[in-house]
Scaffold this motif. Structure first.
Motif, mmCIF file in Angstrom:
data_model
loop_
_atom_site.group_PDB
_atom_site.id
_atom_site.type_symbol
_atom_site.label_atom_id
_atom_site.label_comp_id
_atom_site.label_asym_id
_atom_site.label_seq_id
_atom_site.Cartn_x
_atom_site.Cartn_y
_atom_site.Cartn_z
ATOM 1 N N ASN A 1 10.397 -8.094 -5.785
ATOM 2 C CA ASN A 1 9.830 -7.794 -4.470
ATOM 3 C C ASN A 1 9.004 -8.980 -3.981
ATOM 4 O O ASN A 1 7.784 -8.998 -4.123
ATOM 5 C CB ASN A 1 8.967 -6.525 -4.594
ATOM 6 C CG ASN A 1 8.262 -6.174 -3.295
ATOM 7 O OD1 ASN A 1 8.638 -6.667 -2.225
ATOM 8 N ND2 ASN A 1 7.238 -5.355 -3.382
ATOM 9 N N PRO A 2 9.689 -10.005 -3.420
ATOM 10 C CA PRO A 2 8.992 -11.236 -3.043
ATOM 11 C C PRO A 2 7.859 -10.981 -2.045
ATOM 12 O O PRO A 2 6.904 -11.755 -1.986
ATOM 13 C CB PRO A 2 10.091 -12.080 -2.390
ATOM 14 C CG PRO A 2 11.370 -11.500 -2.913
ATOM 15 C CD PRO A 2 11.123 -10.047 -3.118
ATOM 16 N N ALA A 3 7.947 -9.887 -1.321
ATOM 17 C CA ALA A 3 6.925 -9.602 -0.307
ATOM 18 C C ALA A 3 5.565 -9.326 -0.926
ATOM 19 O O ALA A 3 4.546 -9.390 -0.248
ATOM 20 C CB ALA A 3 7.349 -8.411 0.534
ATOM 21 N N ALA A 4 5.552 -9.027 -2.234
ATOM 22 C CA ALA A 4 4.305 -8.655 -2.898
ATOM 23 C C ALA A 4 3.251 -9.755 -2.799
ATOM 24 O O ALA A 4 2.061 -9.478 -2.766
ATOM 25 C CB ALA A 4 4.566 -8.301 -4.349
ATOM 26 N N ASN B 1 3.143 -2.325 -6.269
ATOM 27 C CA ASN B 1 3.890 -3.413 -5.664
ATOM 28 C C ASN B 1 5.381 -3.153 -5.519
ATOM 29 O O ASN B 1 6.079 -3.886 -4.832
ATOM 30 C CB ASN B 1 3.681 -4.708 -6.434
ATOM 31 C CG ASN B 1 2.302 -5.283 -6.178
ATOM 32 O OD1 ASN B 1 1.980 -5.646 -5.060
ATOM 33 N ND2 ASN B 1 1.480 -5.292 -7.217
ATOM 34 N N GLN C 1 2.594 -11.706 -0.358
ATOM 35 C CA GLN C 1 1.830 -11.612 0.887
ATOM 36 C C GLN C 1 0.817 -10.471 0.845
ATOM 37 O O GLN C 1 -0.206 -10.501 1.500
ATOM 38 C CB GLN C 1 2.767 -11.392 2.095
ATOM 39 C CG GLN C 1 3.366 -12.673 2.621
ATOM 40 C CD GLN C 1 4.785 -12.856 2.096
ATOM 41 O OE1 GLN C 1 5.593 -11.936 2.208
ATOM 42 N NE2 GLN C 1 5.088 -14.015 1.528
ATOM 43 N N ASN C 2 1.106 -9.475 0.028
ATOM 44 C CA ASN C 2 0.182 -8.334 -0.060
ATOM 45 C C ASN C 2 -0.978 -8.584 -1.019
ATOM 46 O O ASN C 2 -1.661 -7.667 -1.439
ATOM 47 C CB ASN C 2 0.932 -7.068 -0.497
ATOM 48 C CG ASN C 2 2.016 -6.721 0.506
ATOM 49 O OD1 ASN C 2 1.931 -7.110 1.677
ATOM 50 N ND2 ASN C 2 3.026 -6.032 0.047
ATOM 51 N N ILE D 1 7.510 -10.462 -8.518
ATOM 52 C CA ILE D 1 7.908 -11.383 -7.438
ATOM 53 C C ILE D 1 9.416 -11.485 -7.342
ATOM 54 O O ILE D 1 9.988 -11.496 -6.248
ATOM 55 C CB ILE D 1 7.258 -12.765 -7.658
ATOM 56 C CG1 ILE D 1 5.751 -12.632 -7.426
ATOM 57 C CG2 ILE D 1 7.840 -13.810 -6.709
ATOM 58 C CD1 ILE D 1 4.964 -13.868 -7.758
#
Lengths: 375, 386
Positions: free
Chosen positions: A141-144, B147, A146-147, A138
């Motif tokens: 890659n904070p977008a993870a 990720n 949402q995935n 996180i």
């Protein structure tokens, strides 16, 4: 003449109650004891759900992801949620292997160091490590999130492919029974000893009389040895039938090869006895002592008292494992049970045949053409 | 005291056979006290499984797996040879074999379907344990791969290894050192049951067989010694023989465990074994009446001492025996003797509540003594009147 000697020698052997007990009954009794004592041994190694306690407190409820993680491994643990006091009591009584307590961090309480405790610990490590993984991802890659990152945490892929080790399961217990057969075969040496006593002029009155008879020594030897081998074969067959039919010890399914091993091993045992008793001039008691002692040492080295001994000898002093008839016999059965090729089996059988011929020849050389000036 | 003296003369003549058992006990006792003497830690230590690890993949990720496994297992150095590995697994030199295929890390990063080969003892604890550990490592790597795009092999491994540094805290709730010491003493005394039983059966039967010989018995009966005095001397003689055998058997424990034997726990071990000797003595007396000749004595001594040891937890610990076996075993005094030893060995503190079962077990062992004497008396009476 040959048949005559053979029949009478067989009768003599059968009527010696002590010999019948030790060669026929004793291995069967020992097999029963092995069976009783070892039948549960492989269960002890196999995995059963580990009993774990979890202290149900405020801090645990603050970490629902932990409860989630525990739920994701239903086959691993049998969980009891309880209070701290009760968990302590359960642990002391041996009802659980350890308890997990959230008390300013994740803590595990156990009574001793063992593999089950290690598994619990490794599960807790896993939980902490996974949390660390998530926070690292996180932060990078904070977008993870949402995935669907947190959801994918617990569905794990199995990346391991099991390859069978051999033809059959590596069940250590069978080796005890195989070395027991080796012992039974080597006990044929007692019959061999009796045969030599009965044909040597300086060892028994009967031997003295037999020496007077106008018959070739080789014929006597072969007839006596055949009698001993026949009896011993009956004993070993009885043991094998008992092991296979009653105790259900796994021997694989190559009946022909098993029979071959039994015959060759029996001959080796009997000739070993004739060899030992014809080459030294000690009393009968000492000869029996030598036979008992040597067969004990040989079966010990082939793993009858401690299964791993066979492996230790095989890897540390390989020569010894080829010199030891008991090990060759045990290893033949082991190879038939476990290996998919026959190379090792035939090496063992060839060596056993070699020893039989060697012992037989030496016996003949030692007893032929003996003349006594006075007995 | 002619009878008393004659008894010891007979034993003296048969000493070689008896010493074999004493000697073998000494050898095993010394070996066992050295085996498994790894000093128990006061801290928790992870159980290290023996494994073999082969990697045909040249990547940081595979190296990382090897180094993380080497932290928690013992890596055994054997060549990747089929027969050698089969042998090693069968005799549990290794319990788990891992083979990482070529190009594993690359394929994993490309998202291909990859597998690591494992050879294990099916269904064993170590299999479950290491399956979890290895799958955890690869799944962690996979999580980073899916990720975070564009990670290199090296970066990926660094991330995974950093996560693996996280360890949970483990606390041991009792003093291991003390228990492991008394556990060792417990094994020692358990094993003693086998030799002691054999020595007593051999000695007592040999002596009694001589005194029960028909002609010799008739001659003794017309000697000027009263049957009462003769029997008293025989009983005294057998008792002294049993106590002597017991004293010889406990000697090694005094040398090996020293001051421990003089603590309360040590004393209980000693008393327990003395009670057992007396019970074994009475059973030996019963056997001596039942056996027919000298040849049968060694058979009886072997079968009974070995048999009771096998089914009562002397040679294989009681917790590893099946429940049916234990139930059969409970018909021998050896079972109760071993049970007491295990209780004493496992005690953290000596309280009345802890020791009560031991006292009950001793009573049962003593009960065997009374029962066999009673049977022996009935049998002798029948033989005399028959």
């Amino acid at each position: 003449m040959f048949l005559h000697i053979y029949m009478y020698r067989l009768k003599c052997i059968l009527r010696d109650k002590q010999n019948v007990f030790w060669t026929l009954m004793f291995p069967i009794i020992l097999a029963t004891l092995f069976y009783l004592a070892f039948s549960n041994l492989s269960n002890a190694e196999s995995f059963t759900e580990i009993e774990v306690g979890i202290v149900d407190n405020e801090e645990l409820r603050e970490h629902p992801e932990f409860t989630e993680a525990v739920k994701s491994v239903p086959d691993l643990f049998n969980v009891t949620y309880t209070t701290k006091e009760n968990a302590e009591k359960l642990l002391e009584d041996g009802e659980i292997e350890g308890y997990i307590h959230f008390d300013d961090g994740l803590k595990l309480f156990v009574k001793e160091s063992g593999i089950n405790e290690t598994i619990i610990k490794s599960f807790l490590d896993d939980f902490l490590q996974t949390s660390s993984t998530i926070s690292t991802i996180i932060s990078q890659n904070p977008a993870a999130v949402q995935n669907g990152l947190p959801d994918s945490v617990f569905d794990r892929t199995d990346y391991l492919k099991a390859v069978p080790s051999g033809k059959a399961e590596p069940n250590t217990v069978v080796n005890y029974f195989y070395s027991l057969i080796a012992m039974a075969c080597l006990y044929g040496s007692f019959s061999g000893l009796k045969e030599v006593l009965a044909m040597q002029g300086n060892l028994s009155y009967q031997g003295a009389r037999v020496n007077m008879a106008p018959i070739h020594k080789a014929k006597i030897i072969i007839a006596s040895m055949s009698a001993a081998v026949s009896f011993q074969l009956i004993a070993v067959t009885a043991l094998l039938v008992y092991l296979i039919a009653v105790l259900r010890v796994d021997f694989g399914n190559q009946v022909g090869y098993i029979a071959l091993t039994s015959i060759v091993s029996t001959i080796t045992g009997v000739t070993f006895g004739t060899f030992i008793s014809s080459v030294n001039r000690q009393s009968e008691g000492v000869k029996i002592g030598i036979l008992i002692g040597s067969s004990m040492i040989m079966t010990f080295l082939s793993g009858m008292m401690y299964d791993k001994m066979k492996y230790i000898v095989h890897t540390k002093v390989p020569v010894l494992s080829y010199l030891n008839p008991a090990n060759l016999i045990t290893d033949s059965f082991y190879a038939l049970y476990y290996f998919d090729t026959h190379a090792r089996f035939f090496t063992n059988i060839a060596l056993l045949c070699g020893y039989s011929v060697l012992f037989g020849t030496l016996t003949y050389l030692a007893v032929r053409r003996q003349r006594y000036a006075s007995i | 005291m002619q009878v008393y003296k004659a008894l010891f003369k007979i034993i003296h003549k048969n000493l070689p056979q008896i010493t074999i058992y004493i000697f073998s006990f000494l050898v095993v006792a010394v070996i066992m006290s050295n085996v498994g003497s790894n000093p128990a830690n006061a801290d928790f230590s992870e159980t290290r499984v023996n494994i073999a690890f082969f990697s045909y993949d040249d990547s940081a990720l595979s190296d990382g797996l090897e180094s993380s496994l080497s932290n928690i297992t013992n890596m055994i150095d054997i060549p990747d040879d089929r027969e050698k590995l089969q042998d090693a697994l069968f005799f549990r030199e290794v319990e788990y074999i891992v083979r990482v295929p070529k190009g594993f890390a690359e394929d994993l990063m490309k998202g291909k379907d990859v597998k690591i080969e494992k050879i294990a003892v099916p269904g064993s604890v170590s299999e479950v344990y290491l399956d979890n550990v290895i799958n955890k490592y690869i799944n962690t790597a996979k999580m980073y791969i899916s990720n975070m795009k564009g990670l290199s092999d090296k970066q990926l491994t660094d991330f995974v290894m950093k996560d693996l540094e996280q360890k949970a805290e483990v606390k041991l709730i009792r003093k291991v050192e003390e228990v492991s010491k008394s556990q060792k003493v417990g094994y020692h005394f358990n094993y003693m049951a086998y030799s002691l039983f054999a020595v007593l059966i051999l000695g007592v039967s040999t002596v009694m067989l001589v005194f029960n010989k028909k002609d010799l018995r008739n001659r003794n009966l017309c000697s000027p010694i009263t049957p009462k005095s003769m029997n008293t001397q025989l009983i005294l003689g057998n008792l002294s023989y049993a106590v002597l055998a017991w004293l010889i058997m406990i000697m090694p424990s005094l040398f090996m465990f020293g001051s421990f034997m003089f603590t309360a726990k040590g004393m209980f071990f000693l008393i327990n074994s003395l009670v057992f000797s007396l019970s074994a003595l009475c059973i030996s007396f019963l056997i001596s009446i039942l056996v027919k000749g000298p040849g049968a004595i060694s058979a009886a001594a072997n079968v009974i001492s070995l048999g009771s040891s096998f089914i009562s937890g002397v040679l294989v610990p009681q917790e590893l025996l099946g429940s049916t076996v234990l139930r059969i075993g409970s018909f021998t005094p050896t079972y109760w003797y071993v049970k007491s030893n295990n209780i004493i060995a496992g005690m953290t503190e000596l309280t009345l509540r802890n020791i009560t079962p031991v006292l009950y077990n001793m009573l049962i062992v003593f009960g065997f003594a009374v029962a066999s004497i009673a049977v022996a008396l009935v049998v002798t009476k029948q033989k005399r009147t028959a």
